[in-house]
Every structure is written in C-alpha cells, then in structure tokens.
Design a protein around this motif. Structure first.
Motif, PDB file in Angstrom:
ATOM      1  N   HIS A   1       0.850  -1.187   0.000  1.00  9.14           N
ATOM      2  CA  HIS A   1       0.000   0.000   0.000  1.00  9.14           C
ATOM      3  C   HIS A   1       0.894   1.250   0.000  1.00  9.14           C
ATOM      4  O   HIS A   1       1.710   1.431   0.888  1.00  9.14           O
ATOM      5  CB  HIS A   1      -0.878  -0.032   1.244  1.00  9.14           C
ATOM      6  CG  HIS A   1      -2.000   0.939   1.174  1.00  9.14           C
ATOM      7  ND1 HIS A   1      -1.786   2.290   1.199  1.00  9.14           N
ATOM      8  CD2 HIS A   1      -3.339   0.770   1.064  1.00  9.14           C
ATOM      9  CE1 HIS A   1      -2.959   2.904   1.118  1.00  9.14           C
ATOM     10  NE2 HIS A   1      -3.905   2.002   1.030  1.00  9.14           N
ATOM     11  N   PRO A   2       0.763   2.142  -1.010  1.00  8.86           N
ATOM     12  CA  PRO A   2       1.740   3.242  -1.161  1.00  8.86           C
ATOM     13  C   PRO A   2       1.810   4.178   0.050  1.00  8.86           C
ATOM     14  O   PRO A   2       2.917   4.564   0.460  1.00  8.86           O
ATOM     15  CB  PRO A   2       1.266   3.976  -2.417  1.00  8.86           C
ATOM     16  CG  PRO A   2      -0.118   3.473  -2.713  1.00  8.86           C
ATOM     17  CD  PRO A   2      -0.238   2.129  -2.091  1.00  8.86           C
ATOM     18  N   THR A   3       0.655   4.550   0.642  1.00 10.70           N
ATOM     19  CA  THR A   3       0.689   5.466   1.779  1.00 10.70           C
ATOM     20  C   THR A   3       1.313   4.777   2.993  1.00 10.70           C
ATOM     21  O   THR A   3       2.108   5.379   3.727  1.00 10.70           O
ATOM     22  CB  THR A   3      -0.734   5.983   2.103  1.00 10.70           C
ATOM     23  OG1 THR A   3      -1.282   6.564   0.925  1.00 10.70           O
ATOM     24  CG2 THR A   3      -0.716   7.015   3.215  1.00 10.70           C
ATOM     25  N   LEU A   4       0.994   3.501   3.178  1.00 18.05           N
ATOM     26  CA  LEU A   4       1.566   2.745   4.301  1.00 18.05           C
ATOM     27  C   LEU A   4       3.076   2.586   4.135  1.00 18.05           C
ATOM     28  O   LEU A   4       3.836   2.758   5.100  1.00 18.05           O
ATOM     29  CB  LEU A   4       0.895   1.370   4.401  1.00 18.05           C
ATOM     30  CG  LEU A   4       1.395   0.486   5.550  1.00 18.05           C
ATOM     31  CD1 LEU A   4       1.039   1.091   6.903  1.00 18.05           C
ATOM     32  CD2 LEU A   4       0.816  -0.920   5.442  1.00 18.05           C
ATOM     33  N   ARG A   5       3.524   2.288   2.909  1.00 17.44           N
ATOM     34  CA  ARG A   5       4.967   2.135   2.668  1.00 17.44           C
ATOM     35  C   ARG A   5       5.719   3.389   3.065  1.00 17.44           C
ATOM     36  O   ARG A   5       6.778   3.334   3.687  1.00 17.44           O
ATOM     37  CB  ARG A   5       5.229   1.872   1.182  1.00 17.44           C
ATOM     38  CG  ARG A   5       5.041   0.407   0.834  1.00 17.44           C
ATOM     39  CD  ARG A   5       5.158   0.191  -0.631  1.00 17.44           C
ATOM     40  NE  ARG A   5       6.555   0.245  -1.064  1.00 17.44           N
ATOM     41  CZ  ARG A   5       6.982  -0.361  -2.159  1.00 17.44           C
ATOM     42  NH1 ARG A   5       6.143  -1.047  -2.912  1.00 17.44           N
ATOM     43  NH2 ARG A   5       8.243  -0.279  -2.514  1.00 17.44           N
ATOM     44  N   ARG A   6       5.141   4.532   2.686  1.00 13.40           N
ATOM     45  CA  ARG A   6       5.777   5.802   2.997  1.00 13.40           C
ATOM     46  C   ARG A   6       5.823   6.001   4.517  1.00 13.40           C
ATOM     47  O   ARG A   6       6.823   6.414   5.079  1.00 13.40           O
ATOM     48  CB  ARG A   6       4.967   6.918   2.340  1.00 13.40           C
ATOM     49  CG  ARG A   6       5.680   8.232   2.406  1.00 13.40           C
ATOM     50  CD  ARG A   6       5.080   9.222   1.470  1.00 13.40           C
ATOM     51  NE  ARG A   6       5.642  10.533   1.745  1.00 13.40           N
ATOM     52  CZ  ARG A   6       5.068  11.661   1.412  1.00 13.40           C
ATOM     53  NH1 ARG A   6       3.911  11.652   0.781  1.00 13.40           N
ATOM     54  NH2 ARG A   6       5.640  12.795   1.703  1.00 13.40           N
ATOM     55  N   ARG A   7       4.705   5.659   5.180  1.00 17.45           N
ATOM     56  CA  ARG A   7       4.638   5.808   6.632  1.00 17.45           C
ATOM     57  C   ARG A   7       5.683   4.938   7.320  1.00 17.45           C
ATOM     58  O   ARG A   7       6.343   5.380   8.263  1.00 17.45           O
ATOM     59  CB  ARG A   7       3.232   5.421   7.106  1.00 17.45           C
ATOM     60  CG  ARG A   7       2.998   5.564   8.608  1.00 17.45           C
ATOM     61  CD  ARG A   7       1.610   5.095   9.004  1.00 17.45           C
ATOM     62  NE  ARG A   7       0.532   5.849   8.375  1.00 17.45           N
ATOM     63  CZ  ARG A   7       0.129   7.055   8.762  1.00 17.45           C
ATOM     64  NH1 ARG A   7       0.698   7.657   9.795  1.00 17.45           N
ATOM     65  NH2 ARG A   7      -0.843   7.676   8.126  1.00 17.45           N
ATOM     66  N   LEU A   8       5.832   3.716   6.843  1.00 15.16           N
ATOM     67  CA  LEU A   8       6.705   2.756   7.535  1.00 15.16           C
ATOM     68  C   LEU A   8       8.181   3.143   7.467  1.00 15.16           C
ATOM     69  O   LEU A   8       8.977   2.703   8.297  1.00 15.16           O
ATOM     70  CB  LEU A   8       6.486   1.344   6.985  1.00 15.16           C
ATOM     71  CG  LEU A   8       5.096   0.742   7.272  1.00 15.16           C
ATOM     72  CD1 LEU A   8       4.992  -0.659   6.691  1.00 15.16           C
ATOM     73  CD2 LEU A   8       4.787   0.725   8.772  1.00 15.16           C
TER      74      LEU A   8
END
Lengths: 192, 192
Positions: A142-149
C-alpha cells in the motif's frame, strides 16, 4: 473532529500537497471515514489556520509555478494523540435497515426480498474493499503505508501494520455479519 | 424521514396520546431508532399538520380535562407503505471506532486496551437489550406488539412477529460481531 483527525493521521505518513492528500485519502483512510474532495480542501486550510499543519511552496510543473505542501506540526501530532487517547461517545441505535425490517408487513414479499438482496450487495462491496486493503497492508504494498513505515523501526512498523489490519478486519467482521443476517432473513421470508 | 416513519409505524399499533406515544416509543421502536421526547412531540404536531395523523380530544384525569389522541390516517398508512417499499441509500463507511483503531500507534497500549473494553461493554449492553426484546416478542408479552396483533389474523400475526424478530436478530448479530472483533483485537494487543 473525525475528518480533521483522519487528515492529521494521513499526513503523518509524510508531507503532501492538498491534491496528494485528497488522492491518498480516497485510497486509504477514506475507506473507513469517507469524505469528498470538497470537504478535504477547506478542512486543510482550516487546520493550517489552527496551527495543526504548516505549509511551504513546492515547485510544480515546468513553468516555475508552485503548489502548497502540508506537514503536520508538533501541535498537530499532539492533537492526533489526544484524539486517539480520548474515549468515544457511543450513540444509541439508529439503524434505518433494522427500522424498515421491523415493519416489512407494510410491503409485499418481493419488495422485502429485494431489500435484503440490496443489503447483501452493499456489504459484499464493502467486504471486498476491506479484503483488498488487508491484502495490500499485509504485503506492505500500500503506497501510503509504505511511505509511513519508512519512519519506523521494525518492531514499531509491525505495530503500525497490525492496527491498520485490526481496523479493516473490523469492517470485514461487520459486513460479514450483515450478509449472514440478510441471508438468514431471506430464508425466513421464503418459509413465511 | 426515519423518525416520522418510526412514529407512523408505532401509532399503527392503535390510537395513542402524545405521552403514550413517547412512552411506547422508548419501550419498542426507540430501541432501533433512538429519539428523545423533545424530538417526538414536535414531530407528532408536524405529522398532524401534514395530514398523516388525525387527532381527537380524550378525557384525562377526573377534572374534565382532555388530552390529544393521535390516529394514523389513510394518508399516513400510504406514507408508511411508501417508505417501507422504497430502497435505502447506503452511505459510504464512516465509523469512528475503525478510524481510531487504524491509528492506535499514536497512544499507549493501556489506552488502546481500554478502548476495546469500552467497545465490548457498549455492544454487550445493546446485545442484552435486543435479547430482552426478542424474548418479549417471541412470548408475545410486549405490550405494544400485543395491541398491534389484535388487528391481525393468525397468519398475518405470525409475519408481523417474524419481522420484529428479524430486526432485533440483526441488532444481535451486529453487536456480537463487534464484541468478537474487539476481543480478537485485545488478544492481538497482548501479543504485540
């Protein structure tokens, strides 16, 4: 306050323009707290005015124009923390589906059947959406989750992922219960 | 429109005063469509103005005073039938519990645990209410239902009872799914 909290939570994934925020919102948190673009843009401006977001101009396109990029401020993070920690006010039941079901003797069996079929179709769509989100979150695609992580260490990242999964598992559990109930009702209708 | 429909449905059980309507509402349909007395009384007057209810004065007390008794008119019955027959507009997800759950990394584990415990307590109360209603409906001891059933023959009465049961079984199914989900979340929290 919920839209504001949803936007704060989203933008803690990393700075983003209003356009980016609206696009990412629709692809992530907007699945559990729906808001239209026309609600999101003015709310971002109000949040900036209230000191929860800071802004800076970022280059956009090739003609020297800029766009506004939003970042969550320390006050914004504190507001998000307060909201997550505070207890919810549970409201009393107000469910139009149950209300209508209780008085189905006022319509014919075919219409009653159609209502339950529409209920199943609606919740099947919700269930499918939630299952797709769960898959993207589990695989961390998930692109937003990847960025968050990127901003968390491994142990923290595991917790972050687990909370997102919990939320969508709740959506699945609820929609599955609604589908099972409506199917049971269709069976009862048949027998009546 | 839902409060109006709930009141129409209630008063089809038989003529009742505003006070009676508010009291019976709280003990029956108010369990699936909550409304306060201060919403009910003005709505009854508006429904009378719109021709959905007719009124007549009935004696009250020993001093020659009267109260207004409401009866559903033919227009009121038609409006109720239209509402029961018309499809619902399903709204997109907006659940504050899921939203908060998705971002529990912003609070401490003890607070997260407390949130899920409150969720279980809330839905346990709803479940108990619905189970009590189901028992009263099944045994046909529910006072508003008993009055309603006087106007139906046996086969019709069975359908009327079954629709009330369907509605409350739906409340039970939903609350049980919420309890199961929150208990699963508590288990996951423990393991994190």
């Amino acid at each position: 306050m919920s839209l504001r909290s949803a936007l704060l939570a989203l933008i803690t994934a990393g700075p983003m323009t209003g356009y980016d925020a609206a696009k990412r919102f629709a692809g992530s948190v907007g699945n559990i707290w729906y808001a239209s673009d026309s609600q999101i843009y003015p709310e971002l401006r109000k949040m900036e005015a209230d000191g929860l977001l800071s802004t800076r101009p970022v280059p956009w396109g090739s003609k020297g124009t800029t766009k506004t990029e939003y970042t969550v401020t320390e006050d914004g993070k504190a507001a998000l923390g307060d909201w997550v920690a505070s207890p919810l006010t549970y409201t009393l039941e107000r469910d139009p589906v149950r209300l209508r079901t209780a008085y189905l003797e006022w319509t014919d069996p075919a219409t009653a059947r159609q209502h339950f079929q529409e209920h199943i179709e609606h919740h099947s769509r919700v269930l499918q959406m939630a299952e797709e989100q769960i898959e993207e979150i589990t695989r961390r695609t998930h692109p937003t989750l990847r960025r968050r992580l990127e901003t968390y260490d491994d142990a923290e990242a595991r917790r972050v992922v687990e909370f997102k999964l919990m939320a969508y598992r709740g959506v699945c559990a609820r929609s599955q219960a609604e589908i099972d109930w409506a199917e049971e009702c269709l069976g009862t209708l048949q027998a009546l």
